[in-house]
Design a protein around this motif. Structure first.
Motif, PDB file in Angstrom:
ATOM      1  N   MET A   1       2.322  60.038 145.701  1.00 29.70           N
ATOM      2  CA  MET A   1       1.131  60.403 144.946  1.00 29.70           C
ATOM      3  C   MET A   1       1.470  60.603 143.475  1.00 29.70           C
ATOM      4  N   GLN A   2       2.619  61.229 143.199  1.00 24.42           N
ATOM      5  CA  GLN A   2       3.015  61.456 141.813  1.00 24.42           C
ATOM      6  C   GLN A   2       3.258  60.136 141.088  1.00 24.42           C
ATOM      7  N   LYS A   3       3.855  59.176 141.777  1.00 22.90           N
ATOM      8  CA  LYS A   3       4.145  57.898 141.140  1.00 22.90           C
ATOM      9  C   LYS A   3       2.865  57.155 140.790  1.00 22.90           C
ATOM     10  N   THR A   4       1.889  57.163 141.679  1.00 17.25           N
ATOM     11  CA  THR A   4       0.642  56.450 141.401  1.00 17.25           C
ATOM     12  C   THR A   4      -0.149  57.143 140.296  1.00 17.25           C
ATOM     13  N   ALA A   5       0.131  58.441 140.086  1.00 15.38           N
ATOM     14  CA  ALA A   5      -0.620  59.183 139.077  1.00 15.38           C
ATOM     15  C   ALA A   5      -0.006  59.064 137.681  1.00 15.38           C
ATOM     16  N   LEU A   6       1.159  58.442 137.560  1.00 16.71           N
ATOM     17  CA  LEU A   6       1.797  58.344 136.253  1.00 16.71           C
ATOM     18  C   LEU A   6       0.931  57.549 135.285  1.00 16.71           C
ATOM     19  N   PRO A   7       0.782  58.042 134.060  1.00 16.39           N
ATOM     20  CA  PRO A   7      -0.032  57.325 133.071  1.00 16.39           C
ATOM     21  C   PRO A   7       0.721  56.136 132.480  1.00 16.39           C
ATOM     22  N   GLY A   8      -0.009  55.176 132.010  1.00 23.42           N
ATOM     23  CA  GLY A   8       0.624  54.044 131.348  1.00 23.42           C
ATOM     24  C   GLY A   8       0.166  52.712 131.904  1.00 23.42           C
ATOM     25  N   LEU A   9       0.766  51.648 131.389  1.00 20.95           N
ATOM     26  CA  LEU A   9       0.384  50.294 131.767  1.00 20.95           C
ATOM     27  C   LEU A   9       1.193  49.789 132.949  1.00 20.95           C
ATOM     28  N   THR A  10       0.571  48.927 133.731  1.00 21.12           N
ATOM     29  CA  THR A  10       1.316  48.218 134.760  1.00 21.12           C
ATOM     30  C   THR A  10       2.149  47.128 134.084  1.00 21.12           C
ATOM     31  N   ILE A  11       3.058  46.537 134.827  1.00 21.92           N
ATOM     32  CA  ILE A  11       3.870  45.456 134.268  1.00 21.92           C
ATOM     33  C   ILE A  11       2.980  44.311 133.807  1.00 21.92           C
ATOM     34  N   ARG A  12       2.004  43.958 134.623  1.00 21.52           N
ATOM     35  CA  ARG A  12       1.110  42.855 134.263  1.00 21.52           C
ATOM     36  C   ARG A  12       0.324  43.171 132.996  1.00 21.52           C
TER      37      ARG A  12
ATOM     38  N   ALA B   1      13.789  55.082 117.550  1.00 25.07           N
ATOM     39  CA  ALA B   1      12.371  54.761 117.345  1.00 25.07           C
ATOM     40  C   ALA B   1      11.909  53.699 118.323  1.00 25.07           C
ATOM     41  N   SER B   2      12.760  52.741 118.626  1.00 29.21           N
ATOM     42  CA  SER B   2      12.388  51.673 119.553  1.00 29.21           C
ATOM     43  C   SER B   2      12.128  52.220 120.952  1.00 29.21           C
ATOM     44  N   VAL B   3      13.015  53.104 121.402  1.00 32.35           N
ATOM     45  CA  VAL B   3      12.831  53.714 122.729  1.00 32.35           C
ATOM     46  C   VAL B   3      11.559  54.548 122.748  1.00 32.35           C
ATOM     47  N   TYR B   4      11.334  55.287 121.671  1.00 37.74           N
ATOM     48  CA  TYR B   4      10.133  56.130 121.580  1.00 37.74           C
ATOM     49  C   TYR B   4       8.872  55.265 121.624  1.00 37.74           C
ATOM     50  N   LEU B   5       8.899  54.139 120.930  1.00 35.86           N
ATOM     51  CA  LEU B   5       7.738  53.255 120.900  1.00 35.86           C
ATOM     52  C   LEU B   5       7.441  52.656 122.271  1.00 35.86           C
ATOM     53  N   VAL B   6       8.497  52.353 123.026  1.00 35.58           N
ATOM     54  CA  VAL B   6       8.289  51.846 124.386  1.00 35.58           C
ATOM     55  C   VAL B   6       7.550  52.885 125.218  1.00 35.58           C
ATOM     56  N   SER B   7       7.993  54.131 125.139  1.00 41.12           N
ATOM     57  CA  SER B   7       7.358  55.207 125.887  1.00 41.12           C
ATOM     58  C   SER B   7       5.922  55.442 125.418  1.00 41.12           C
ATOM     59  N   GLU B   8       5.734  55.433 124.105  1.00 38.37           N
ATOM     60  CA  GLU B   8       4.425  55.719 123.524  1.00 38.37           C
ATOM     61  C   GLU B   8       3.403  54.632 123.846  1.00 38.37           C
ATOM     62  N   ARG B   9       3.814  53.375 123.776  1.00 33.34           N
ATOM     63  CA  ARG B   9       2.867  52.272 123.937  1.00 33.34           C
ATOM     64  C   ARG B   9       2.641  51.854 125.389  1.00 33.34           C
TER      65      ARG B   9
ATOM     66  N   PHE C   1       7.780  52.391 132.689  1.00 37.40           N
ATOM     67  CA  PHE C   1       8.707  52.587 131.581  1.00 37.40           C
ATOM     68  C   PHE C   1      10.052  51.920 131.842  1.00 37.40           C
ATOM     69  N   GLY C   2      10.563  52.045 133.061  1.00 37.03           N
ATOM     70  CA  GLY C   2      11.866  51.458 133.377  1.00 37.03           C
ATOM     71  C   GLY C   2      11.910  49.973 133.115  1.00 37.03           C
ATOM     72  N   PHE C   3      10.844  49.276 133.483  1.00 33.15           N
ATOM     73  CA  PHE C   3      10.806  47.827 133.282  1.00 33.15           C
ATOM     74  C   PHE C   3      10.764  47.483 131.799  1.00 33.15           C
ATOM     75  N   PHE C   4       9.864  48.128 131.061  1.00 37.49           N
ATOM     76  CA  PHE C   4       9.703  47.782 129.652  1.00 37.49           C
ATOM     77  C   PHE C   4      10.907  48.218 128.814  1.00 37.49           C
ATOM     78  N   TYR C   5      11.503  49.356 129.165  1.00 36.85           N
ATOM     79  CA  TYR C   5      12.708  49.776 128.464  1.00 36.85           C
ATOM     80  C   TYR C   5      13.847  48.785 128.717  1.00 36.85           C
ATOM     81  N   SER C   6      13.969  48.334 129.964  1.00 30.30           N
ATOM     82  CA  SER C   6      15.010  47.352 130.294  1.00 30.30           C
ATOM     83  C   SER C   6      14.786  46.054 129.536  1.00 30.30           C
ATOM     84  N   LEU C   7      13.518  45.659 129.408  1.00 31.00           N
ATOM     85  CA  LEU C   7      13.195  44.423 128.704  1.00 31.00           C
ATOM     86  C   LEU C   7      13.591  44.506 127.235  1.00 31.00           C
ATOM     87  N   ILE C   8      13.274  45.625 126.609  1.00 31.90           N
ATOM     88  CA  ILE C   8      13.644  45.808 125.207  1.00 31.90           C
ATOM     89  C   ILE C   8      15.158  45.934 125.063  1.00 31.90           C
TER      90      ILE C   8
END
Length: 206
Positions: free
Chosen positions: A6-17, A132-140, A146-153
């Motif tokens: 339940m906690q994982k599904t409630a996390l805010p942010g974008l999906t990978i797609r 700043a780059s890591v912060y921007l990944v989290s912010e945007r 987050f794990g996927f987008f951070y790994s991508l960057i």
């Protein structure tokens, strides 16, 4: 386990797609790639780059020895600034301040003091850009993927380590000088700064 799900599904942010469909991801990826590629090309060849401008090897080693401490200080200061200012502005400012190194070597070849100032600026702001780059990944993109987008960057740094030094040394082998590399850093960092600016303000709620 049920609560964890339940906690994982409630996390805010974008999906990978959703994240892959945004221009923000590609602007940030290219900005980080340019910054990392040309930074690594200089850092891992800094002794020969400095000596090629007329600085002695002993002076070059002494100058480079300051980078470790300066980088640590830059990361700490950059982290404190991220708590108070827009991460884009920090990344942009760091990109332009980093230009002190190639400009110092191009405008004042053989001047150890100018090179020292450039290396200090370069070392300090390198850590700031990474923070700043890591912060921007989290912010945007939020926490949801987050794990996927951070790994991508983060891939940009791996690519930079593999290509940057090789490309810089190839230029030296062909041209007999690192001057073209130093000149290329200037537009690369400038484009990186423009891309950070093009990210725009973070939408409310992100």
């Amino acid at each position: 386990e049920h609560n964890t799900g339940m906690q994982k599904t409630a996390l805010p942010g974008l999906t990978i797609r959703q994240g892959l469909a945004t221009r923000t991801l590609y602007f940030l990826f290219i900005a980080c790639l340019l910054s990392a590629l040309f930074s690594v090309a200089l850092i891992l060849n800094l002794v020969p780059v400095l000596t090629s401008t007329g600085i002695s090897r002993a002076e070059a080693i002494g100058i480079i020895s300051t980078m470790g401490l300066v980088s640590i200080i830059g990361r700490l200061v950059g982290g404190a600034l991220l708590d108070r200012f827009d991460a884009r502005h920090i990344a942009i400012a760091a990109s332009f301040i980093s230009l002190a190194l190639p400009v110092a070597l191009l405008m004042f070849p053989g001047d150890a003091r100018a090179a020292m100032i450039g290396v200090i600026a370069f070392g300090a702001t390198g850590g700031m850009k990474m923070n700043a780059s890591v912060y921007l990944v989290s912010e945007r993109f939020g926490a949801r993927s987050f794990g996927f987008f951070y790994s991508l960057i983060s891939i940009t740094f791996s690519v930079a380590q593999g290509i940057g030094p090789l490309a810089a040394n190839y230029v030296y082998d062909v041209q007999g000088t690192y001057t073209p590399v130093l000149w290329s850093v200037i537009p690369a960092f400038a484009v990186s700064a423009v891309l950070f600016l093009a990210l725009g303000r973070a939408p409310d709620g992100e």
